[in-house]
Design an enzyme around this catalytic site. Structure first.
Site, PDB file in Angstrom:
ATOM      1  CG  HIS A   1      -5.232 -12.762  55.089  1.00 23.23           C
ATOM      2  ND1 HIS A   1      -6.138 -13.346  54.224  1.00 23.23           N
ATOM      3  CD2 HIS A   1      -4.202 -12.323  54.315  1.00 23.23           C
ATOM      4  CE1 HIS A   1      -5.679 -13.274  52.984  1.00 23.23           C
ATOM      5  NE2 HIS A   1      -4.507 -12.667  53.013  1.00 23.23           N
TER       6      HIS A   1
ATOM      7  CE  LYS B   1       0.780  -6.354  53.767  1.00 23.56           C
ATOM      8  NZ  LYS B   1      -0.150  -6.375  52.606  1.00 23.56           N
TER       9      LYS B   1
ATOM     10  CG  HIS C   1       0.541 -11.833  45.715  1.00 20.32           C
ATOM     11  ND1 HIS C   1       1.343 -11.954  46.839  1.00 20.32           N
ATOM     12  CD2 HIS C   1      -0.674 -11.422  46.167  1.00 20.32           C
ATOM     13  CE1 HIS C   1       0.650 -11.611  47.915  1.00 20.32           C
ATOM     14  NE2 HIS C   1      -0.575 -11.292  47.535  1.00 20.32           N
TER      15      HIS C   1
ATOM     16  NE  ARG D   1       1.920 -11.274  52.316  1.00 21.30           N
ATOM     17  CZ  ARG D   1       1.449 -11.690  53.484  1.00 21.30           C
ATOM     18  NH1 ARG D   1       2.199 -12.497  54.240  1.00 21.30           N
ATOM     19  NH2 ARG D   1       0.267 -11.317  53.921  1.00 21.30           N
TER      20      ARG D   1
ATOM     21  NE  ARG E   1      -0.593 -14.079  50.420  1.00 18.93           N
ATOM     22  CZ  ARG E   1      -0.508 -14.398  51.699  1.00 18.93           C
ATOM     23  NH1 ARG E   1       0.239 -15.422  52.071  1.00 18.93           N
ATOM     24  NH2 ARG E   1      -1.155 -13.704  52.616  1.00 18.93           N
TER      25      ARG E   1
ATOM     26  CE1 TYR F   1      -7.396 -15.408  47.483  1.00 23.23           C
ATOM     27  CE2 TYR F   1      -7.518 -15.248  49.866  1.00 23.23           C
ATOM     28  CZ  TYR F   1      -6.840 -15.023  48.694  1.00 23.23           C
ATOM     29  OH  TYR F   1      -5.608 -14.431  48.703  1.00 23.23           O
TER      30      TYR F   1
END
Length: 316
Positions: free
Chosen positions: A288, A156, A262, A131, A265, A297
């Protein structure tokens, strides 16, 4: 009371961005209720406020959730009041959207329109899946040239992870680190040179803030005053600088997709999936928590059980 909110947030090591967002929502909540003290209000007023955000303000689901988190923090952590779950709140709808993804050619065209540190930052985001704030916060010590990897600290959710260091960025990163070392030397000569550290580390290692390894790979051009403690330090490059540079490069490259930092990414993950890497590997690289998040994706690629070939393509 807002000062008490800030104090509680800082004790729990919330980011400055989160602090400002929470204080902003709490202020809006108080103003929306005629400047009444939150102790005089409760579940009913919170429910009405959040419902108005969704119905009248038409805010996104994430925005409403942030407002709810801010108010729950106010009541639970500052006022010591436990609010029950507010089932009657009208929830903002969270649309299921596919991420914008650039082709390899489009990525190359965008990067070709950039140079300097902003090019390096953009190339790093595409090459590692970081990110924008994760890229800006990379410290010198976290770049391992021998192992060809970068350690992403406190991404995150406060999680660390390792990402690959693209071979094409080895020399540019070494040059960037040399530039950061030069700025650090000048700061030390001027009586500064201490970088921001998390509170626990600053107490445990009081001399670490001036060490070269803790400096940012992307330092700001000038020193600034920390809004929390008033200390003058050299922070990392403002992420808005990179965001503007990527946006301008996209326009110059003639890419019509609404690509942002983003998007790089998203493109990283999609191109890895195209190359045959499994979802679990991509999940770990992106950080994640749930593989279900990474599965989006597969829909971008139109692969999997629902991937089909149009019958029109079979017509002679």
């Amino acid at each position: 009371m807002l000062d008490e909110v800030r104090a509680r947030l800082r004790v729990r090591h919330y980011s400055l961005r989160t602090e400002r967002a929470y204080v902003g929502w709490i202020r809006r909540f108080i103003l929306a209720n005629g400047k009444r003290h939150p102790r005089e209000m409760g579940e009913a007023e919170v429910a009405v406020f959040l419902t108005r955000l969704a119905v009248e303000g038409r805010v996104a689901a994430g925005t409403q959730n942030q407002a709810l988190a801010a108010l729950l923090f106010l009541y639970r952590e500052v006022l010591g009041v436990e609010l029950p779950w507010m089932a009657e709140v009208v929830r903002a709808k969270r649309p299921r959207r596919l991420p914008v993804v650039l082709t390899r050619d489009e990525v190359a065209r965008v990067l070709a329109m950039m140079d300097g540190r902003t090019w390096l930052a953009a190339a790093l985001m595409y090459g590692t899946g970081m990110r924008v704030m994760e890229a800006m916060r990379v410290r010198v010590k976290d770049v391992d040239f021998a192992a060809h990897e970068i350690l992403v600290r406190e991404g995150k959710g406060g999680k660390d992870r390792r990402v690959p260091l693209p071979g094409r960025l080895t020399v540019p990163l070494q040059d960037a680190i040399a530039h950061a070392a030069g700025l650090h030397a000048l700061d030390l000569e001027a009586g500064f040179g201490a970088v921001w550290l998390p509170a626990a580390l600053a107490r445990k290692y009081p001399g670490a803030a001036t060490e070269r390894g803790w400096q940012y790979v992307f330092p700001a051009r000038r020193r600034s005053r920390d809004p929390r403690d008033g200390a003058v330090r050299r922070h990392h490059l403002d992420e808005a600088v990179v965001q503007r540079a990527v946006r301008a490069a996209r326009v110059r490259a003639g890419v019509v997709k609404p690509a942002t930092c983003h998007t790089l990414r998203h493109s990283f993950a999609t191109h890895l999936l195209e190359a045959g890497y499994d979802l679990r590997t991509i999940q770990e690289l992106l950080g994640h928590q749930d593989v279900a998040t990474t599965q989006i994706y597969t829909h971008v690629l139109n692969r999997g059980g629902r991937g089909v070939v149009s019958p029109l393509d079979a017509v002679p």
